[in-house]
Design an enzyme around this catalytic site. Structure first.
Site, PDB file in Angstrom:
ATOM      1  N   CYS A  65       0.827  -1.202   0.000  1.00 53.02           N
ATOM      2  CA  CYS A  65       0.000   0.000   0.000  1.00 53.02           C
ATOM      3  C   CYS A  65       0.870   1.263   0.000  1.00 53.02           C
ATOM      4  O   CYS A  65       1.883   1.321   0.680  1.00 53.02           O
ATOM      5  CB  CYS A  65      -0.900   0.002   1.237  1.00 53.02           C
ATOM      6  SG  CYS A  65      -2.063   1.382   1.226  1.00 53.02           S
ATOM      7  N   CYS A  69      -0.507   4.664   7.036  1.00 62.74           N
ATOM      8  CA  CYS A  69      -1.212   4.459   8.310  1.00 62.74           C
ATOM      9  C   CYS A  69      -0.285   3.694   9.271  1.00 62.74           C
ATOM     10  O   CYS A  69       0.100   2.545   8.986  1.00 62.74           O
ATOM     11  CB  CYS A  69      -2.492   3.669   8.074  1.00 62.74           C
ATOM     12  SG  CYS A  69      -3.524   4.359   6.753  1.00 62.74           S
ATOM     13  N   CYS A  72      -0.665  -0.029  10.475  1.00 58.95           N
ATOM     14  CA  CYS A  72      -1.008  -1.057   9.494  1.00 58.95           C
ATOM     15  C   CYS A  72       0.208  -1.818   8.981  1.00 58.95           C
ATOM     16  O   CYS A  72       1.205  -1.217   8.561  1.00 58.95           O
ATOM     17  CB  CYS A  72      -1.754  -0.405   8.322  1.00 58.95           C
ATOM     18  SG  CYS A  72      -2.233  -1.594   7.066  1.00 58.95           S
ATOM     19  N   CYS A 109     -16.645  -9.788   4.195  1.00 59.76           N
ATOM     20  CA  CYS A 109     -16.032  -8.469   4.075  1.00 59.76           C
ATOM     21  C   CYS A 109     -14.883  -8.559   3.086  1.00 59.76           C
ATOM     22  O   CYS A 109     -13.877  -9.234   3.341  1.00 59.76           O
ATOM     23  CB  CYS A 109     -15.529  -7.990   5.433  1.00 59.76           C
ATOM     24  SG  CYS A 109     -16.828  -8.005   6.693  1.00 59.76           S
ATOM     25  N   CYS A 142     -19.882  -6.808   2.318  1.00 60.74           N
ATOM     26  CA  CYS A 142     -19.357  -5.490   2.672  1.00 60.74           C
ATOM     27  C   CYS A 142     -18.043  -5.304   1.920  1.00 60.74           C
ATOM     28  O   CYS A 142     -17.218  -6.219   1.874  1.00 60.74           O
ATOM     29  CB  CYS A 142     -19.115  -5.405   4.179  1.00 60.74           C
ATOM     30  SG  CYS A 142     -18.452  -3.798   4.716  1.00 60.74           S
ATOM     31  N   CYS A 202     -20.419   1.014   7.604  1.00 60.65           N
ATOM     32  CA  CYS A 202     -19.692   0.320   8.661  1.00 60.65           C
ATOM     33  C   CYS A 202     -18.442   1.149   8.930  1.00 60.65           C
ATOM     34  O   CYS A 202     -17.622   1.351   8.033  1.00 60.65           O
ATOM     35  CB  CYS A 202     -19.308  -1.083   8.189  1.00 60.65           C
ATOM     36  SG  CYS A 202     -18.233  -1.975   9.344  1.00 60.65           S
ATOM     37  N   ARG A 272     -19.024  -4.504  16.897  1.00 58.62           N
ATOM     38  CA  ARG A 272     -18.261  -5.700  16.525  1.00 58.62           C
ATOM     39  C   ARG A 272     -16.867  -5.689  17.157  1.00 58.62           C
ATOM     40  O   ARG A 272     -16.159  -4.693  17.068  1.00 58.62           O
ATOM     41  CB  ARG A 272     -18.106  -5.738  15.000  1.00 58.62           C
ATOM     42  CG  ARG A 272     -17.434  -6.991  14.475  1.00 58.62           C
ATOM     43  CD  ARG A 272     -17.247  -6.931  12.972  1.00 58.62           C
ATOM     44  NE  ARG A 272     -18.460  -6.517  12.274  1.00 58.62           N
ATOM     45  CZ  ARG A 272     -18.496  -6.153  11.000  1.00 58.62           C
ATOM     46  NH1 ARG A 272     -17.404  -6.144  10.277  1.00 58.62           N
ATOM     47  NH2 ARG A 272     -19.633  -5.782  10.443  1.00 58.62           N
TER      48      ARG A 272
HETATM   49  S1  SF4 Z   1      -5.033   0.919   6.537  1.00 52.54           S
HETATM   50 FE1  SF4 Z   1      -3.249  -0.089   5.568  1.00 52.54          FE
HETATM   51  S2  SF4 Z   1      -4.014  -0.888   3.621  1.00 52.54           S
HETATM   52 FE2  SF4 Z   1      -5.523   0.655   4.336  1.00 52.54          FE
HETATM   53  S3  SF4 Z   1      -4.852   2.635   3.398  1.00 52.54           S
HETATM   54 FE3  SF4 Z   1      -3.859   2.537   5.429  1.00 52.54          FE
HETATM   55  S4  SF4 Z   1      -1.797   1.593   5.003  1.00 52.54           S
HETATM   56 FE4  SF4 Z   1      -3.122   1.150   3.207  1.00 52.54          FE
END
Ligand code: SF4
Length: 413
Positions: A65, A69, A72, A109, A142, A202, A272
């Protein structure tokens, strides 16, 4: 306790507490914990009976990605040794979904890493939804694909998607501390686009990132205001190789207080328990069922959960029952709101409002495009440590997913 009597009475009427009352729940002591669970449990049973909705995650595209974040394992620069693969073919995703449905899940999901989908990605998801619904039209689907551009939510709706997950994760005030490549406002915009297109919204949070009690209360009230039909509560899994790898801030008791607070603020909304259930609630997971009415079955996006059969055994042993395909999730007055928004025929609802009956039905993830805070974890605002406020690092409980979607091994469901 006056506080709990007040919150129970409000919850039974479907009313939300004040912000101060919500903060007071988080400030309760370990000696008061069972009373807190019992009070919030009454509210849970009022609107959801003893039903537990099972959801099943299919990671359509893992890792790689470009977003940052910090919670993550799939983020830009992540050194976590997770599975990395590009889009599953529709048939592969449908096979994975089938395993979850066979295990008792009523919602699948579909999650893909990334900032947001291209129009070609919407085509892929459209084909995947068709493959899943051809096999079982009753399955709720979802999608969780990141930030949506104009008209993409409408295309997903037309493809048969029932709900869209996009978590707010943490408070607006602290969002810039956990991600810089997009904003809190971007996230709100996507939830609103989904809702506006008639998809059930959600949207949830991640606890344990170092946020304050105020941050938690802020995000939970924001979710209520946003009209989220389903609120996934993730407990940060501090993956080695990510910036938050050392953030072991949660205890089982803290997790239960957070779940109770979320339930009081969202008495009649699906709550959840999402990622981190096994890692942070540990042997206290069954108490969480008295607060939340929904969990994920089996594995998460990039980490493994306990065996699917252990989830089922836990539900039965704790005196709960798996919610069936034909049962409604939300109480009738909320389901009618969802049906009005989605134009759904026979939207999922529980008959009578207090418990048990017909239904339909939002993606938290547990380390993916859903779940993740700010400061002073485990410390009261006056600087004093609350009971059980710090947790030991339980890296032994974090298992990277090595089975199911994207592998040759059977899924855990
Ligand atoms: S949560 Fe993870 S997969 Fe989703 S946009 Fe952020 S870095 Fe990318």
């Amino acid at each position: 306790m006056d506080l709990l009597d007040t919150l129970t009475a409000k919850g039974l009427r479907g009313e939300t507490p004040t912000r101060e009352e919500a903060l007071a729940v988080l400030a309760t002591t370990d000696d008061e914990l069972l009373d807190v669970v019992a009070a919030a449990g009454r509210v849970r049973r009022r609107w959801f009976g003893r039903r537990v909705k099972l959801n099943y995650l299919v990671n359509l595209k893992s890792g790689l990605c470009p977003e940052d974040c910090s919670y993550c394992s799939q983020r830009l620069g992540s050194k976590a040794e997770i599975l990395k693969y590009t889009w599953l073919k529709p048939g592969e995703a449908a096979e994975a979904a089938k395993a979850g449905v066979s295990g008792g899940a009523k919602r699948v999901c579909l999650v893909a890493s990334g900032r947001g989908p291209t129009d070609r990605d919407i085509d892929r998801v459209t084909d995947t939804v068709a493959a899943i619904k051809d096999a079982d039209p009753a399955v709720e689907v979802c999608a969780c694909l990141g930030l949506l551009s104009d008209n993409q939510a409408e295309r997903l709706k037309a493809a048969g998607v029932d709900a869209y997950n996009h978590n707010l994760n943490t408070s607006e005030g602290t969002y810039g501390d956990i991600a810089t490549t997009h904003t809190y406002a971007d996230r709100v915009d996507t939830v609103q686009k989904a809702h506006g297109a008639g998809l059930s919204a959600c949207s949830g949070l991640i606890a344990g990132m170092g946020e304050s009690d105020d941050d938690l209360v802020d995000v939970v009230f924001a979710l209520r205001e946003l009209g989220s039909d389903s609120v996934p509560v993730n407990f940060l899994i501090p993956f080695e190789g990510t910036p938050l790898a050392k953030e072991w801030n949660l205890t089982p008791q803290r997790c239960l207080r957070i779940l109770a607070m979320v339930r009081f603020v969202n008495p009649d909304t699906e709550v959840r328990i999402a990622g981190g259930r096994e890692v942070h609630l540990r042997t206290m997971q069954p108490l969480g069922l008295h607060l939340a009415n929904s969990i994920f079955l089996g594995d998460y996006l990039t980490s493994e959960g306990q065996a699917g059969q252990a989830d089922l055994d836990m539900i039965r042993d704790a005196g709960f029952e798996v919610e069936g395909m034909g049962e409604g999730t939300l109480p009738r007055h909320r389901a009618d709101v969802v049906a009005g928004a989605t134009g759904a025929a026979g939207a999922t609802h529980a008959a009578g409002g207090c418990g048990t009956a017909p239904a339909a039905g939002g993606c938290g993830t547990g380390g993916g495009c859903g779940p993740c805070g700010g400061h002073a974890h485990g410390a009261a605002d006056d600087g004093t440590e609350t009971a059980g406020a710090t947790d030991e690092a339980r890296t032994d409980l974090v298992r990277v997913r090595r089975r199911g979607a994207g592998t040759e091994l059977a899924p855990n469901a």
